[in-house]
Motif scaffolding. Structure first.
Motif, PDB file in Angstrom:
ATOM      1  N   THR A   1     -42.839  -7.262 -26.773  1.00  0.00           N
ATOM      2  CA  THR A   1     -42.504  -8.051 -27.951  1.00  0.00           C
ATOM      3  C   THR A   1     -43.621  -7.939 -28.985  1.00  0.00           C
ATOM      4  O   THR A   1     -44.792  -7.967 -28.661  1.00  0.00           O
ATOM      5  CB  THR A   1     -42.300  -9.526 -27.564  1.00  0.00           C
ATOM      6  N   LYS A   2     -43.241  -7.806 -30.236  1.00  0.00           N
ATOM      7  CA  LYS A   2     -44.122  -7.660 -31.408  1.00  0.00           C
ATOM      8  C   LYS A   2     -44.768  -6.273 -31.507  1.00  0.00           C
ATOM      9  O   LYS A   2     -45.209  -5.896 -32.568  1.00  0.00           O
ATOM     10  CB  LYS A   2     -45.231  -8.731 -31.424  1.00  0.00           C
ATOM     11  N   ASN A   3     -44.822  -5.518 -30.428  1.00  0.00           N
ATOM     12  CA  ASN A   3     -45.426  -4.181 -30.473  1.00  0.00           C
ATOM     13  C   ASN A   3     -44.381  -3.082 -30.332  1.00  0.00           C
ATOM     14  O   ASN A   3     -44.724  -1.933 -30.100  1.00  0.00           O
ATOM     15  CB  ASN A   3     -46.474  -4.026 -29.367  1.00  0.00           C
ATOM     16  N   CYS A   4     -43.121  -3.434 -30.436  1.00  0.00           N
ATOM     17  CA  CYS A   4     -42.035  -2.468 -30.271  1.00  0.00           C
ATOM     18  C   CYS A   4     -41.274  -2.337 -31.593  1.00  0.00           C
ATOM     19  O   CYS A   4     -40.886  -3.342 -32.190  1.00  0.00           O
ATOM     20  CB  CYS A   4     -41.099  -2.926 -29.159  1.00  0.00           C
ATOM     21  N   PHE A   5     -41.074  -1.094 -32.016  1.00  0.00           N
ATOM     22  CA  PHE A   5     -40.439  -0.816 -33.306  1.00  0.00           C
ATOM     23  C   PHE A   5     -39.307   0.189 -33.126  1.00  0.00           C
ATOM     24  O   PHE A   5     -39.217   0.878 -32.111  1.00  0.00           O
ATOM     25  CB  PHE A   5     -41.476  -0.233 -34.282  1.00  0.00           C
ATOM     26  N   LEU A   6     -38.458   0.273 -34.152  1.00  0.00           N
ATOM     27  CA  LEU A   6     -37.444   1.322 -34.211  1.00  0.00           C
ATOM     28  C   LEU A   6     -37.077   1.571 -35.657  1.00  0.00           C
ATOM     29  O   LEU A   6     -37.325   0.736 -36.530  1.00  0.00           O
ATOM     30  CB  LEU A   6     -36.209   0.980 -33.365  1.00  0.00           C
ATOM     31  N   PHE A   7     -36.518   2.749 -35.896  1.00  0.00           N
ATOM     32  CA  PHE A   7     -36.028   3.123 -37.224  1.00  0.00           C
ATOM     33  C   PHE A   7     -34.514   3.222 -37.116  1.00  0.00           C
ATOM     34  O   PHE A   7     -33.997   4.157 -36.523  1.00  0.00           O
ATOM     35  CB  PHE A   7     -36.615   4.460 -37.676  1.00  0.00           C
ATOM     36  N   ALA A   8     -33.815   2.254 -37.682  1.00  0.00           N
ATOM     37  CA  ALA A   8     -32.363   2.144 -37.500  1.00  0.00           C
ATOM     38  C   ALA A   8     -31.594   2.758 -38.657  1.00  0.00           C
ATOM     39  O   ALA A   8     -31.989   2.633 -39.817  1.00  0.00           O
ATOM     40  CB  ALA A   8     -31.969   0.675 -37.364  1.00  0.00           C
ATOM     41  N   HIS A   9     -30.484   3.394 -38.324  1.00  0.00           N
ATOM     42  CA  HIS A   9     -29.517   3.738 -39.353  1.00  0.00           C
ATOM     43  C   HIS A   9     -28.932   2.416 -39.853  1.00  0.00           C
ATOM     44  O   HIS A   9     -28.750   1.478 -39.066  1.00  0.00           O
ATOM     45  CB  HIS A   9     -28.410   4.625 -38.786  1.00  0.00           C
ATOM     46  N   PRO A  10     -28.646   2.308 -41.148  1.00  0.00           N
ATOM     47  CA  PRO A  10     -28.164   1.027 -41.688  1.00  0.00           C
ATOM     48  C   PRO A  10     -26.950   0.446 -40.962  1.00  0.00           C
ATOM     49  O   PRO A  10     -26.847  -0.774 -40.816  1.00  0.00           O
ATOM     50  CB  PRO A  10     -27.835   1.377 -43.147  1.00  0.00           C
ATOM     51  N   TRP A  11     -26.062   1.281 -40.475  1.00  0.00           N
ATOM     52  CA  TRP A  11     -24.860   0.770 -39.810  1.00  0.00           C
ATOM     53  C   TRP A  11     -25.142   0.254 -38.392  1.00  0.00           C
ATOM     54  O   TRP A  11     -24.267  -0.330 -37.753  1.00  0.00           O
ATOM     55  CB  TRP A  11     -23.751   1.828 -39.784  1.00  0.00           C
ATOM     56  N   LEU A  12     -26.370   0.425 -37.898  1.00  0.00           N
ATOM     57  CA  LEU A  12     -26.715  -0.059 -36.559  1.00  0.00           C
ATOM     58  C   LEU A  12     -27.594  -1.315 -36.588  1.00  0.00           C
ATOM     59  O   LEU A  12     -27.996  -1.812 -35.532  1.00  0.00           O
ATOM     60  CB  LEU A  12     -27.425   1.039 -35.757  1.00  0.00           C
ATOM     61  N   ILE A  13     -27.869  -1.841 -37.773  1.00  0.00           N
ATOM     62  CA  ILE A  13     -28.746  -3.009 -37.876  1.00  0.00           C
ATOM     63  C   ILE A  13     -28.210  -4.174 -37.052  1.00  0.00           C
ATOM     64  O   ILE A  13     -28.961  -4.820 -36.307  1.00  0.00           O
ATOM     65  CB  ILE A  13     -28.944  -3.415 -39.353  1.00  0.00           C
ATOM     66  N   ASP A  14     -26.919  -4.486 -37.167  1.00  0.00           N
ATOM     67  CA  ASP A  14     -26.346  -5.612 -36.422  1.00  0.00           C
ATOM     68  C   ASP A  14     -26.522  -5.439 -34.912  1.00  0.00           C
ATOM     69  O   ASP A  14     -26.827  -6.398 -34.204  1.00  0.00           O
ATOM     70  CB  ASP A  14     -24.860  -5.781 -36.740  1.00  0.00           C
TER      71      ASP A  14
END
Length: 196
Positions: A137-150
């Motif tokens: 938690t807090k140290n985990c990131f991702l780069f999402a396609h806009p349609w996968l935000i939800d």
């Protein structure tokens, strides 16, 4: 009609030139409704070849690294099981995958991919729930396609506003700027503490 099971598992991708990889993969799924799931015995080299092929076929721009952890879902039918609690390697098929890449003390989730024939069956959610105990938690990131935000928000990721990028680690920002473009816009997200 054959019973179909979808089973998340971690692949053994730790392969070195001077080391014979182990041959067993733990196939127990977290929150799996199916009991008595068989163990998948695949040599690490075959696992690595299979996952590379899966990404090459369906996400050709993905570049896998052996330092990543890779979780997959195999399509297993009851005809695959021979009664010995093992699965016939020739009958198993990767249908979904996700990667967790270490970036210094941080984690980057990437490469969430579901085979086109199996989409719409909540496999992405199943994979995200499966890897959740391994995420920091807090140290985990991702780069999402806009349609996968939800989808990611349902798993406790929050959108990082463009004005708040100064608070994000430089290694993560550097990767984000490398992958984000007008042709392929991505949204930076961070794992947040789940609501109690």
């Amino acid at each position: 009609m054959a019973l179909v099971m979808y089973q998340p598992t971690w692949l053994n991708t730790k392969i070195t030139a001077n080391h014979q990889p182990s041959t067993a993969t733990n196939a127990s799924a977290i929150n799996s409704p199916v009991t008595n799931i068989p163990t998948i015995n695949l040599p690490a080299i075959k696992q690595w070849s299979a996952i590379k092929l899966f990404y090459r076929q369906h996400m050709p721009y993905a570049r896998l690294a052996q330092k990543e952890s890779v979780a997959v879902i195999h399509h297993l039918s009851s005809s695959t099981i021979d009664g010995t609690d093992e699965v016939d390697i020739s009958q198993q098929k990767i249908i979904a995958a996700i990667r967790v890449k270490p970036i210094g003390q941080y984690q980057l989730i990437n490469g969430l991919l579901v085979h086109p024939d199996y989409r719409g069956q909540q496999l992405s959610t199943q994979l995200l729930k499966f890897i959740a105990p391994q995420l920091i938690t807090k140290n985990c990131f991702l780069f999402a396609h806009p349609w996968l935000i939800d989808l990611y928000q349902q798993q406790h990721f929050i959108v990082i506003d463009q004005h708040d990028l100064s608070a994000i680690p430089a290694d993560i920002i550097q990767l984000y700027r490398r992958y984000h473009s007008e042709q392929r816009p991505l949204v930076l997200m961070q794992l947040n503490e789940p609501d109690k």
